[in-house]
Design a protein around this motif. Structure first.
Motif, short mmCIF file in Angstrom:
data_model
loop_
_atom_site.label_atom_id
_atom_site.label_comp_id
_atom_site.label_asym_id
_atom_site.label_seq_id
_atom_site.Cartn_x
_atom_site.Cartn_y
_atom_site.Cartn_z
N HIS A 135 4.13 19.38 -5.45
CA HIS A 135 5.56 19.09 -5.37
C HIS A 135 5.81 17.65 -4.91
CE1 HIS A 135 6.33 23.44 -5.73
NE2 HIS A 135 5.27 23.56 -4.97
N LEU A 136 4.96 16.72 -5.28
CA LEU A 136 5.02 15.38 -4.70
C LEU A 136 6.31 14.62 -5.00
CD1 LEU A 136 1.31 14.32 -5.19
CD2 LEU A 136 2.46 14.78 -3.03
N PRO A 137 6.84 14.63 -6.21
CA PRO A 137 8.10 13.89 -6.44
C PRO A 137 9.25 14.42 -5.59
CG PRO A 137 7.00 14.31 -8.52
CD PRO A 137 6.26 15.11 -7.48
N TRP A 138 9.37 15.74 -5.48
CA TRP A 138 10.43 16.31 -4.64
C TRP A 138 10.19 15.95 -3.18
CZ3 TRP A 138 10.97 19.22 -0.32
CH2 TRP A 138 12.22 19.75 -0.07
N LEU A 139 8.95 16.06 -2.74
CA LEU A 139 8.62 15.76 -1.34
C LEU A 139 8.98 14.32 -1.00
CD1 LEU A 139 7.20 17.08 1.16
CD2 LEU A 139 5.11 15.98 0.37
N ASP A 140 8.68 13.41 -1.90
CA ASP A 140 8.97 12.00 -1.63
C ASP A 140 10.47 11.72 -1.66
OD1 ASP A 140 7.50 9.59 -1.00
OD2 ASP A 140 8.33 8.75 -2.84
N ASP A 192 -1.55 10.80 -10.45
CA ASP A 192 -0.35 10.44 -11.19
C ASP A 192 0.77 9.90 -10.28
OD1 ASP A 192 -1.59 11.27 -13.52
OD2 ASP A 192 -0.69 13.28 -13.47
N PHE A 193 0.80 10.39 -9.05
CA PHE A 193 1.89 10.07 -8.13
C PHE A 193 1.65 8.79 -7.34
CE2 PHE A 193 3.49 10.67 -3.70
CZ PHE A 193 4.85 10.62 -3.96
N ALA A 194 0.43 8.52 -6.96
CA ALA A 194 0.11 7.43 -6.02
C ALA A 194 0.65 6.06 -6.43
CB ALA A 194 -1.41 7.36 -5.81
N PRO A 195 0.64 5.69 -7.71
CA PRO A 195 1.15 4.36 -8.05
C PRO A 195 2.62 4.15 -7.69
CG PRO A 195 -0.20 5.22 -9.84
CD PRO A 195 0.00 6.35 -8.87
N GLN A 196 3.37 5.21 -7.49
CA GLN A 196 4.78 5.09 -7.13
C GLN A 196 4.99 4.85 -5.64
OE1 GLN A 196 6.87 8.58 -8.67
NE2 GLN A 196 5.17 8.90 -10.10
N GLU A 200 1.55 0.56 1.92
CA GLU A 200 1.61 0.83 3.36
C GLU A 200 1.93 2.28 3.68
OE1 GLU A 200 5.70 -0.75 2.12
OE2 GLU A 200 3.59 -1.22 1.70
N ARG A 201 2.27 3.07 2.67
CA ARG A 201 2.61 4.48 2.92
C ARG A 201 1.57 5.45 2.36
NH1 ARG A 201 6.80 7.17 1.19
NH2 ARG A 201 7.59 5.87 -0.51
N ARG A 202 0.40 4.97 1.98
CA ARG A 202 -0.62 5.88 1.45
C ARG A 202 -2.01 5.46 1.91
NH1 ARG A 202 -2.40 2.57 -2.64
NH2 ARG A 202 -0.76 1.35 -3.67
N LEU A 203 -2.82 6.47 2.14
CA LEU A 203 -4.20 6.25 2.57
C LEU A 203 -5.05 7.38 2.02
CD1 LEU A 203 -6.19 4.61 4.37
CD2 LEU A 203 -5.64 6.20 6.23
N VAL A 204 -6.11 7.04 1.29
CA VAL A 204 -7.03 8.03 0.74
C VAL A 204 -8.29 8.03 1.60
CG1 VAL A 204 -8.33 8.77 -1.29
CG2 VAL A 204 -6.08 7.69 -1.56
N PRO A 265 -9.44 0.37 0.05
CA PRO A 265 -8.09 0.61 0.56
C PRO A 265 -7.06 -0.29 -0.14
CG PRO A 265 -9.66 0.42 2.37
CD PRO A 265 -10.40 0.05 1.12
N GLY A 266 -5.93 0.32 -0.45
CA GLY A 266 -4.86 -0.44 -1.09
C GLY A 266 -4.81 -0.29 -2.58
N THR A 267 -5.92 0.12 -3.20
CA THR A 267 -5.91 0.31 -4.65
C THR A 267 -5.35 1.69 -4.98
OG1 THR A 267 -8.15 1.23 -4.69
CG2 THR A 267 -7.92 -1.16 -4.91
N VAL A 268 -4.82 1.82 -6.18
CA VAL A 268 -4.33 3.11 -6.62
C VAL A 268 -5.38 3.75 -7.51
CG1 VAL A 268 -1.91 2.46 -6.48
CG2 VAL A 268 -3.15 2.09 -8.60
N PRO A 269 -5.47 5.09 -7.51
CA PRO A 269 -6.44 5.75 -8.38
C PRO A 269 -6.09 5.56 -9.84
CG PRO A 269 -5.01 7.37 -7.33
CD PRO A 269 -4.69 6.04 -6.71
#
Length: 277
Positions: A135-140, A192-196, A200-204, A265-269
């Motif tokens: 549910h990532l788009p709704w969550l964001d 699919d979601f991470a590039p959006q 600074e708001r994501r960490l894998v 770190p910092g790259t998108v999948p």
């Protein structure tokens, strides 16, 4: 090192990827810092399912259903009872406003308010629930300033852990191939979601590296908290899968993308052309 923030930390990860043990460590760290991290809180998931634009038009917020779901498999962790009480208070107030036609017609705005009220007065808050990956788009949209920690684990380790899982879980796969396919489908949502999401708001984070203590510094910087004593007890229950183990091509593509984004770190999948076939 701890700093106050109202930006929630959402722990993401597919089933059997180590998120529950990680969430309990975060729960204690947040609790000691005057905040709260809910283990399997699932309130956003329930709001997405039970708070719709049609519900608002019909003046009926499904408070009973949400509270029943929270009590059937209660969220856990230090401070969970206080969190549960705040949730019920907010839901009951919102339900009365919906019945009076005073809550507006935007379900995401009302969900955002309920989530804020459920964590009101805390120095920081966060949550973990595996189904958030679906549910990532709704969550964001509901939590536009959320920070995401995505925990990834080798597909075979996760799949074999699924097959060993016991208890009343009717949605479990029965074969390794099906478990790998489920891992792939769930983790593909993050790819699919991470590039959006701003950097600074994501960490894998990779599971084995987390257990070895190699990700602690990055997590502390990302969350603004001292976490080392809380993460020290994380250990894998099973040996790591061999890195050259053969995987179905769709699974290998997703795993390569996740592993690369964790290592850099910092790259998108990104799914490579050769592994998408």
């Amino acid at each position: 090192m701890t700093t106050s923030t109202t930006s929630p930390v959402i722990l993401l990860g597919a089933q059997r990827c180590g998120t529950t043990a990680f969430a309990y460590a975060m729960n204690l760290a947040f609790h000691d810092a005057g905040g709260h991290f809910t283990v399997n809180g699932k309130l956003p998931y329930l709001l997405h399912r039970w708070l719709t634009r049609q519900d608002l038009a019909d003046r009926h917020l499904r408070t009973d259903e949400i509270l029943h779901a929270l009590d059937r498999r209660p969220p856990d962790g230090a401070g969970a009872d206080g969190w549960r009480a705040r949730v019920e208070k907010s839901l009951r107030n919102a339900a009365r406003e919906v019945a009076e036609g005073a809550a507006g017609d935007d379900p995401i705005a009302l969900a955002r308010r309920i989530l804020a009220e459920s964590n009101e007065g805390l120095t920081r808050w966060g949550d973990k629930y595996n189904e958030y990956l679906l549910h990532l788009p709704w969550l964001d949209a509901a939590l536009p300033d959320a920070r995401y920690v995505m925990l990834v684990r080798h597909p075979l380790e996760a799949a074999r852990s699924m097959l060993r899982w016991t208890g009343d879980r009717p949605w479990l796969p029965e074969t390794e191939a099906a478990a790998l396919a489920k891992w792939t489908a769930w983790n593909r949502h993050w790819v699919d979601f991470a590039p959006q999401v701003p950097q600074e708001r994501r960490l894998v984070i990779e599971y084995q590296a987390l257990c070895r203590g190699e990700e602690t510094a990055r997590l502390e910087e990302f969350t603004g908290m001292s976490l080392r004593p809380y993460l020290a007890g994380l250990t894998p229950r099973q040996p790591a899968a061999a890195p050259d183990t053969g995987l179905p091509l769709p699974t290998a593509a997703v795993w390569e993308a996740l592993r690369d984004s964790a290592a850099a770190p910092g790259t998108v999948p990104v799914l490579t052309t050769t592994t998408q076939r």
